[in-house]
Design an enzyme around this catalytic site. Sequence first.
Site, mmCIF file in Angstrom:
data_model
loop_
_atom_site.group_PDB
_atom_site.id
_atom_site.type_symbol
_atom_site.label_atom_id
_atom_site.label_comp_id
_atom_site.label_asym_id
_atom_site.label_seq_id
_atom_site.Cartn_x
_atom_site.Cartn_y
_atom_site.Cartn_z
ATOM 1 N N TYR A 141 0.740 -1.571 -0.037
ATOM 2 C CA TYR A 141 0.147 -0.092 -0.255
ATOM 3 C C TYR A 141 0.947 1.307 -0.021
ATOM 4 O O TYR A 141 1.116 2.315 -0.792
ATOM 5 C CB TYR A 141 -1.008 -0.176 1.527
ATOM 6 C CG TYR A 141 -1.938 1.279 1.355
ATOM 7 C CD1 TYR A 141 -2.578 1.972 0.495
ATOM 8 C CD2 TYR A 141 -1.868 1.831 2.050
ATOM 9 C CE1 TYR A 141 -3.017 3.025 0.810
ATOM 10 C CE2 TYR A 141 -2.778 3.109 2.555
ATOM 11 C CZ TYR A 141 -3.612 3.439 1.513
ATOM 12 O OH TYR A 141 -4.383 4.999 1.582
ATOM 13 N N ARG A 148 1.161 6.858 -6.867
ATOM 14 C CA ARG A 148 -0.377 7.721 -6.833
ATOM 15 C C ARG A 148 -0.144 9.379 -6.973
ATOM 16 O O ARG A 148 -0.155 10.168 -7.116
ATOM 17 C CB ARG A 148 -1.335 7.187 -5.949
ATOM 18 C CG ARG A 148 -1.937 8.261 -5.813
ATOM 19 C CD ARG A 148 -3.497 7.266 -5.380
ATOM 20 N NE ARG A 148 -3.257 7.121 -4.015
ATOM 21 C CZ ARG A 148 -4.151 6.843 -3.246
ATOM 22 N NH1 ARG A 148 -5.500 6.674 -4.198
ATOM 23 N NH2 ARG A 148 -4.140 6.608 -1.933
ATOM 24 N N TYR A 202 -1.260 13.180 6.498
ATOM 25 C CA TYR A 202 -1.197 11.761 7.200
ATOM 26 C C TYR A 202 0.333 12.430 7.209
ATOM 27 O O TYR A 202 1.241 12.424 6.262
ATOM 28 C CB TYR A 202 -1.470 10.572 6.888
ATOM 29 C CG TYR A 202 -3.020 10.631 6.836
ATOM 30 C CD1 TYR A 202 -3.543 10.407 7.659
ATOM 31 C CD2 TYR A 202 -3.076 8.611 6.063
ATOM 32 C CE1 TYR A 202 -4.986 9.899 7.512
ATOM 33 C CE2 TYR A 202 -3.983 7.819 6.263
ATOM 34 C CZ TYR A 202 -4.950 8.526 7.343
ATOM 35 O OH TYR A 202 -6.659 8.280 7.269
ATOM 36 N N ARG A 215 -12.289 12.554 1.566
ATOM 37 C CA ARG A 215 -13.255 12.228 2.363
ATOM 38 C C ARG A 215 -14.251 11.477 1.650
ATOM 39 O O ARG A 215 -15.044 10.633 1.829
ATOM 40 C CB ARG A 215 -13.400 12.059 3.902
ATOM 41 C CG ARG A 215 -12.032 12.768 4.731
ATOM 42 C CD ARG A 215 -11.245 11.421 5.337
ATOM 43 N NE ARG A 215 -10.211 11.605 5.915
ATOM 44 C CZ ARG A 215 -9.228 10.449 6.208
ATOM 45 N NH1 ARG A 215 -9.720 9.285 6.074
ATOM 46 N NH2 ARG A 215 -8.184 10.567 6.916
ATOM 47 N N GLU A 321 -14.405 -1.357 6.832
ATOM 48 C CA GLU A 321 -13.752 -0.196 6.619
ATOM 49 C C GLU A 321 -15.351 -0.701 5.617
ATOM 50 O O GLU A 321 -15.932 -0.980 5.373
ATOM 51 C CB GLU A 321 -12.891 -0.214 5.118
ATOM 52 C CG GLU A 321 -12.880 1.396 4.031
ATOM 53 C CD GLU A 321 -11.242 1.374 3.890
ATOM 54 O OE1 GLU A 321 -10.391 1.288 3.608
ATOM 55 O OE2 GLU A 321 -11.676 1.363 2.506
HETATM 56 C C1 LIG Z 1 -9.605 4.011 5.229
HETATM 57 C C2 LIG Z 1 -8.283 4.640 5.056
HETATM 58 O O1 LIG Z 1 -7.747 4.871 3.840
HETATM 59 C C3 LIG Z 1 -8.703 4.065 2.537
HETATM 60 C C4 LIG Z 1 -7.742 4.083 1.226
HETATM 61 C C5 LIG Z 1 -8.169 4.612 0.220
HETATM 62 C C6 LIG Z 1 -6.440 5.332 -0.632
HETATM 63 O O2 LIG Z 1 -5.725 4.782 -0.321
HETATM 64 O O3 LIG Z 1 -7.342 5.655 -1.697
HETATM 65 C C7 LIG Z 1 -9.167 5.587 0.791
HETATM 66 C C8 LIG Z 1 -9.811 5.255 1.548
HETATM 67 C C9 LIG Z 1 -9.837 3.962 2.133
HETATM 68 O O4 LIG Z 1 -10.360 3.183 0.920
HETATM 69 C C10 LIG Z 1 -8.276 6.035 5.755
HETATM 70 O O5 LIG Z 1 -7.101 6.282 5.466
HETATM 71 O O6 LIG Z 1 -8.799 6.839 6.596
#
Ligand SMILES: C=C(O[C@@H]1C=C(C(=O)O)C=C[C@H]1O)C(=O)O
Length: 327
Positions: A141, A148, A202, A215, A321
């Site tokens: 990830y 990205r 983050y 979000r 999630e």
């Molecule tokens: C759950 C989280 O992230 C996840 C990762 C994401 C991404 O990297 O595109 C987008 C939303 C969620 O699926 C979070 O960081 O709160």
Amino acid sequence: MTVDSAVPVRGIGSAFEPVGTDVGDRNVLGRVVFSDLGVQPAIADGVPTVIVPMGGGFQEVFTSERPVRTGVDGRLVYAEDGERLFCAARIDRRGVYRDTVRIAYDSAFELITRLGYPQVLRMWNLVGGIIDDNADGLEIYRDFCIGRAEAFDTWAGRVGRIPAATGIGTRGQDVYLYFLAGTPDAEPVHLENPHQTPAYEYPDEYGPKSPSFARATYVDGTLYVSGTASIIGDETVRHGDVLGQTEVTLANIADLIGAENLDRHGVSGGFTLADLDQVKVYVRDAADIPLVKARCEEAFSPDADVVYLNVDVCRPDLLVEIEGIVR
Ligand SMILES: C=C(O[C@@H]1C=C(C(=O)O)C=C[C@H]1O)C(=O)O
């Protein structure tokens, strides 16, 4: 629900339906089949089709009120209706993803800008082995997020701002991407949650490059809610407690889509969990699904389409999630 919830005269319709449901005379921009094995995206029955290894046994179909034109561009498949576009790609399993992810995003951004759809509206990133290590010992990830973020940096100012997204595990290998995009006048509003640090801010304890997503994104009277988990600020909370994590996740979504937060972003109206539809609930451990489902059934409308998918989430300590849309 408010007037905003009517089926948009412009914009992208979407539905969950049984696998193999006929396209009929619908104008279909894209079809994502949630199945056991994944397949390279292709045009099938005249429709850009992505088969993803997520289990589920349903398909998600994106439709338009207008005639659509489909195409293939390198490894991307797409369809456009003059206002909105769907595109999809697969990145085959490899030791390190960073460069290939950057190139895949570059190709997608190049395509959407060339065709006149520079506003990215919603992105899904289905990442095989999401919490496994890559060949360099970096979590896949985190590796993915680097490529990205580099692409978004390169294209800043030429594609719209970072939209709602999902970044989730699969039951296979490889990485599947599918995006919705729009013409310059689409005017999406990207939302943050006051209780959560914006993901693109983050700190680096979560990886060398922050995840690139908002979000939620509000466009065409549709609120696209990103994958949401049990994170407050930037920290996972309720470790090891799947019901507790479900509770925090639902509260995060309720706060995100509620009147106060919409107002903060200049969007009128306000929604509750009962307005959420086309909900995907991702659960890390299959044995937890009944518990999570029982809680979700209390929260969501009995009329909502809700699917439960048994896949890893983007942090090893996240057990659940949830994403969805409100129209
Ligand atoms: C759950 C989280 O992230 C996840 C990762 C994401 C991404 O990297 O595109 C987008 C939303 C969620 O699926 C979070 O960081 O709160």
